[in-house]
Structure formats: structure tokens, C-alpha cells
Design a protein around this motif. Sequence first.
Motif, mmCIF file in Angstrom:
data_model
loop_
_atom_site.group_PDB
_atom_site.id
_atom_site.type_symbol
_atom_site.label_atom_id
_atom_site.label_comp_id
_atom_site.label_asym_id
_atom_site.label_seq_id
_atom_site.Cartn_x
_atom_site.Cartn_y
_atom_site.Cartn_z
ATOM 1 N N GLY A 99 -16.797 4.381 -5.178
ATOM 2 C CA GLY A 99 -17.495 3.766 -4.060
ATOM 3 C C GLY A 99 -16.554 3.049 -3.117
ATOM 4 N N LEU A 102 -14.287 5.564 -1.238
ATOM 5 C CA LEU A 102 -15.114 6.215 -0.221
ATOM 6 C C LEU A 102 -15.314 5.290 0.978
ATOM 7 C CD1 LEU A 102 -16.593 8.912 0.182
ATOM 8 C CD2 LEU A 102 -18.623 7.876 -0.827
ATOM 9 N N ARG A 103 -15.531 4.007 0.708
ATOM 10 C CA ARG A 103 -15.722 3.039 1.794
ATOM 11 C C ARG A 103 -14.421 2.816 2.566
ATOM 12 N NH1 ARG A 103 -19.224 -1.043 3.429
ATOM 13 N NH2 ARG A 103 -18.310 -1.906 5.344
ATOM 14 N N GLN A 104 -13.308 2.657 1.852
ATOM 15 C CA GLN A 104 -12.021 2.440 2.514
ATOM 16 C C GLN A 104 -11.649 3.611 3.410
ATOM 17 O OE1 GLN A 104 -9.645 1.819 -0.999
ATOM 18 N NE2 GLN A 104 -9.623 -0.400 -0.754
ATOM 19 N N SER A 106 -13.670 5.857 4.669
ATOM 20 C CA SER A 106 -14.640 5.967 5.770
ATOM 21 C C SER A 106 -14.359 4.927 6.855
ATOM 22 C CB SER A 106 -16.069 5.803 5.232
ATOM 23 O OG SER A 106 -16.373 6.822 4.302
ATOM 24 N N VAL A 123 -19.618 8.254 5.475
ATOM 25 C CA VAL A 123 -19.644 8.185 4.004
ATOM 26 C C VAL A 123 -20.368 9.389 3.415
ATOM 27 C CG1 VAL A 123 -20.558 6.895 2.035
ATOM 28 C CG2 VAL A 123 -19.478 5.672 3.925
ATOM 29 N N VAL A 315 -22.655 6.106 -6.185
ATOM 30 C CA VAL A 315 -21.418 5.982 -5.408
ATOM 31 C C VAL A 315 -21.737 5.718 -3.934
ATOM 32 C CG1 VAL A 315 -19.371 7.227 -4.598
ATOM 33 C CG2 VAL A 315 -20.062 7.399 -6.989
ATOM 34 N N ALA A 319 -20.617 2.412 -1.905
ATOM 35 C CA ALA A 319 -19.756 2.523 -0.725
ATOM 36 C C ALA A 319 -20.289 1.714 0.454
ATOM 37 C CB ALA A 319 -19.607 3.991 -0.325
ATOM 38 N N ALA A 328 -13.907 -4.525 1.007
ATOM 39 C CA ALA A 328 -13.522 -3.281 0.348
ATOM 40 C C ALA A 328 -12.026 -3.210 0.089
ATOM 41 C CB ALA A 328 -13.967 -2.087 1.197
#
Length: 365
Positions: A99, A102-104, A106, A123, A315, A319, A328
Motif C-alpha cells: 500500500g 503504491l502510494r509513494q 502514485s 493508484v 492494498v 494506499a 507515506a
Amino acid sequence: MVNPMKISSVQIFWLMISMEIGMTVLLTITPAIRAAKQDAWISMLIAAVAGILITFIATKLSLLYPNQTLIQFSQTILGKWLGKAIVVPYFVMWYSVMGIILRQSSDFIQIVLFRKTPLWAVVLLALILMIYATYQGGIEGIGRCSELLGPFIVLMITAVLVLCYHNMHWTRILPVYQDSGWFTIFKGAVSPISFLGESVMMTMLVAFMSKPKDGLSRAMWGVGLSCLLLLLSTLAAILTFGNLASRMWYPFFDMARYVSVMDFIQNIDAVVVIVWLLSVFIKLSLYMFIASYGTAQWLGMKDWRKPIWFISPIVFVLALLPANIDVASMDYPTKFWIPYILPINIVGIPVLLWTVGSIRKKWAK
């Protein structure tokens, strides 16, 4: 659960490089320079030794039972119930880090390329790509992708370092050690160690190798090359920006923006974005496969693909939970990953299992 999937020792080499290098170069240089200033390159040397040592321990542990994954040999070593309990922290690690990564990634894509695109859309698209690669190809497909994309990632990072050379000034590395001391140098090494220590996933990968005995050397060479590129990238950032790099989100990316060769080769920061995306794609797909396969084994499911469908929504929600990029990229590593995952999942449990497993093997003989 019978495992028909196999990967080669060469693919393990490229998996380690592809998985390690992208995010490590972009996210660990700033914390290292912030702590150790111009001596951050020494911190990277220490991190390299630690990262290779972690890879050695994880792979040697897996070679005790080369046909079993972490979920299986933990039960072989400690018994069914204790073995199942001791791997629970790994599920927390795998689910949460997917998660956050994926956030970083994105956030990075949105900042650099798609400023007006909703974050959830970026995401979701990345998650769909990750699911497709894992579901269709499994570890074999991910291994082939790394074998194809890994050389390109290494070549692009090397090209950026070479083209940035004329912006570097060697006086910015001075004085050596005088402004920091060993405590701050070791403090600067913690963040890169926590990233390089992700090679602990070898405890899940050796079981899929066609020649498990080659796993140790290939994994260590892969992590070693990643460490070398990280060291050179940190040195380049210091020589280009000095201690100003400690105030930048992504010094390697900013360094690429300053490249100008004969007013012809310019704007190669797009290359860094490509390297980031390729590395993150391999890393996320690998984590998704390990989490899904490990969950299936832990629950006794015959089809390892089924957990993908309940892991993916988890996930996606994880995220989107962080309020902003600071949570994040800064809070998760400093408040969770480094104080808990690093000492427990990356160092403590592998050392414990390796010690107990080695003793049991000797007793059995």
C-alpha cells in the motif's frame, strides 16, 4: 500445494537489482545526507555491507529447506502452530508495504506527470497492472520481466551518473568525518539498510529456483550491484548539491534535471521517471505474488491466485489512507518500518530460524 513454477539463477540476480535499486536510490539518499551530511557515502558503504549480510542470512536459511518457502519451513523448524504464528509479522509487512509503495509511486507520478489526475485513478491503474502481471505470469512472468527490464534500469542509472559528471565538484565531499562522527554516519545508514534488507524475500523465492544452490551467489551479486549504484548515486548527489540535497525530496531526480551536454542532451529527468516506474512495477508485482502465495499456503488453499482478489482491495485502501506524501514517505519508514520491520522481520526472525534450523539439521544427522 505443488509448485510447477521455476525461475533461473540469472532471473534471481535481475530480480534483486530491479526490486532494490529504483526506490532505494530515490528515497534513501535524502535521509542519509540529512543525518550524515557529506559523509553519507560512508553510510551507504555500511548499508551495503549490512544489505549483503542480510541477503546471505536469508538465502542460507532457505537453503536448509530449498524446496520449501518461509511459510513451510518455519513450521518444519518450530512446529505447526508456532511456525504459523512467527510468520504473521511478514503478512503485516507485505500487505502494508504494498500500500505504501503504491502510494509513494502514485504521488511521484502525479507530481511529475499528471498533476490534475485524481490520486485514486493513478493508484487504481497501477494496481490493475500489478494484478495482471502477477495473476497471468506468476513468479515466472515477473522473473522474465526483470530479466528484460533489469539491464535497462542499470543502463539508465549509469547513463545519468555519467552525464552528470561535469556538474560535480569534489570539494563538496570535504571534510571527511570531521562534521559528523560515527554515530551520525551509522544513523544515516539505517534508512538504506531497511530498503536493502528487503532482500529477505529470498526466503520465499529460493523454493522456486530450478537450481537453488546458485541462489546465494546470484542474490548477493544482485544486491551488491544495487549497493554500488546506490553508493555512486549518493556520491554524485553530494558532489552536485552538497548538503543542499538534504532538503530535496528526490536528489537523484533533481540531479538529472541539471544535465545539459552541448545543449543537445537535456531534460533526461524523464529517464529517471522510467527507471522508477519499471523498478516499482517489478517490486510491487513481486510483493503481490509473495503475499498471495504465502497467504494461500498459510490458509491451506490449493490455488495461490485466489488471495489476490481480497489482497488487492486491502492494498488499494491502504494506499489511499495516508493524508499526504509526508505520511507515506516519512512517517511510515520512521515510525513503523525502521523500528519494527527492520529488527523483527528483516533481522530477528531470519537469524532465529537459521540458528534453530541449523541446530535441528545437525541433530538430525
